[in-house]
Design an enzyme around this catalytic site. Structure first.
Site, PDB file in Angstrom:
ATOM      1  N   ASP A  26     -16.592  -4.463  -1.537  1.00 53.40           N
ATOM      2  CA  ASP A  26     -16.033  -3.487   0.261  1.00 53.40           C
ATOM      3  C   ASP A  26     -16.980  -4.055   0.984  1.00 53.40           C
ATOM      4  O   ASP A  26     -18.728  -3.374   0.912  1.00 53.40           O
ATOM      5  CB  ASP A  26     -15.636  -2.100   0.237  1.00 53.40           C
ATOM      6  CG  ASP A  26     -13.868  -2.366  -0.922  1.00 53.40           C
ATOM      7  OD1 ASP A  26     -13.235  -3.157  -1.007  1.00 53.40           O
ATOM      8  OD2 ASP A  26     -13.262  -0.851  -0.909  1.00 53.40           O
ATOM      9  N   ASP A  51       1.111  -1.308  -0.351  1.00 56.19           N
ATOM     10  CA  ASP A  51       0.611   0.174   0.409  1.00 56.19           C
ATOM     11  C   ASP A  51       0.941   1.081   0.186  1.00 56.19           C
ATOM     12  O   ASP A  51       1.520   1.360   0.783  1.00 56.19           O
ATOM     13  CB  ASP A  51      -0.978   0.236   1.540  1.00 56.19           C
ATOM     14  CG  ASP A  51      -1.545  -0.782   0.983  1.00 56.19           C
ATOM     15  OD1 ASP A  51      -1.891  -1.960   0.175  1.00 56.19           O
ATOM     16  OD2 ASP A  51      -2.292  -1.054   2.048  1.00 56.19           O
TER      17      ASP A  51
END
Length: 238
Positions: free
Chosen positions: A129, A8
């Site tokens: 998500d 990330d």
């Protein structure tokens, strides 16, 4: 089952967040070095998130991501900040294997069909998500409907796979909640890659039993709760 270490990227650095909160970022150094390390330890694929893109700066970290692609040659799936079919196409054209479409897929679902027709379904991953059974978008703040219904819609539109992130447990390093994953795997024919809460080899084995095609390792890997080797071994046991 494939193991995807997360890389990330925020402000050009490899970080991990808790529950997607930018203020919780822990810095883990150069993203290229981190990517190479995970590959050296046995990974054969990477999960890259352009966090600056997710927070609104779509062009941020482009040079770092290109460096990872050129330095490693590894299989890469990429999410974060993909706000248009043009954004997705640009990443696919420079060598990203799969783009992850999250908010864009819920706001403009036909983008999945358009991109799948141009690049092939296998290169288009829809992001699911979910929090409390609802797909959540825009920084996981806005509910957008039942996550199983969305997954089935993404499948019908031509997505080649799903990335399921359980927002309720993501980043907490306290283990998975298997039931939402089990429901999703039963509710779609697409390969599902699971993310969120994977903390121990037992979590990996549970997800393998459920039938996911892969998992993303993030906070627990960086925090030392689980090693990449442990995850790889657990994934091979099933």
């Amino acid at each position: 089952m494939k193991i995807y270490p997360a890389v990330d990227i925020l402000d050009g650095r490899c970080v991990q967040l808790i529950q997607g909160n930018r203020a919780t970022a822990t810095d883990y150094g150069d993203p290229v070095i981190r990517a190479i390390r995970w590959l050296d330890e046995g990974a054969d694929a990477l999960h890259i998130v352009n966090l600056d893109g997710a927070f609104g700066a779509a062009e941020a970290n482009a040079s770092v991501i290109k460096d990872i692609l050129s330095e490693t040659g590894a299989e890469v799936q990429l999410g974060g900040g993909i706000r248009s079919t043009g954004d997705a196409a640009g990443w696919l054209e420079i060598g990203v294997d799969r783009v992850i479409l999250g908010t864009l897929a819920t706001k403009e679902p036909d983008c999945i069909r358009e991109l799948a027709d141009e690049f092939g379904s296998k290169r288009i991953m829809a992001g699911v998500d979910a929090k409390d059974g609802q797909v959540v978008v825009r920084g996981w703040e806005e509910p957008a409907g039942d996550y199983i219904e969305w997954a089935q819609r993404f499948e019908a539109l031509g997505a080649g796979s799903l990335l399921f992130t359980n927002v309720n447990v993501e980043g907490l390093q306290q283990g998975i909640d298997p039931e939402p994953v089990r429901r999703l795997v039963a509710g779609t024919r697409l390969p599902v890659i699971a993310s969120g809460g994977v903390t121990t080899p037992a979590d990996v084995r549970t997800l393998a039993d459920i039938g996911v095609s892969g998992i993303v390792l993030g906070s627990a890997l960086y925090g030392g709760k689980i090693t990449l080797q442990e995850a790889l071994e657990a994934g091979k046991e099933k």
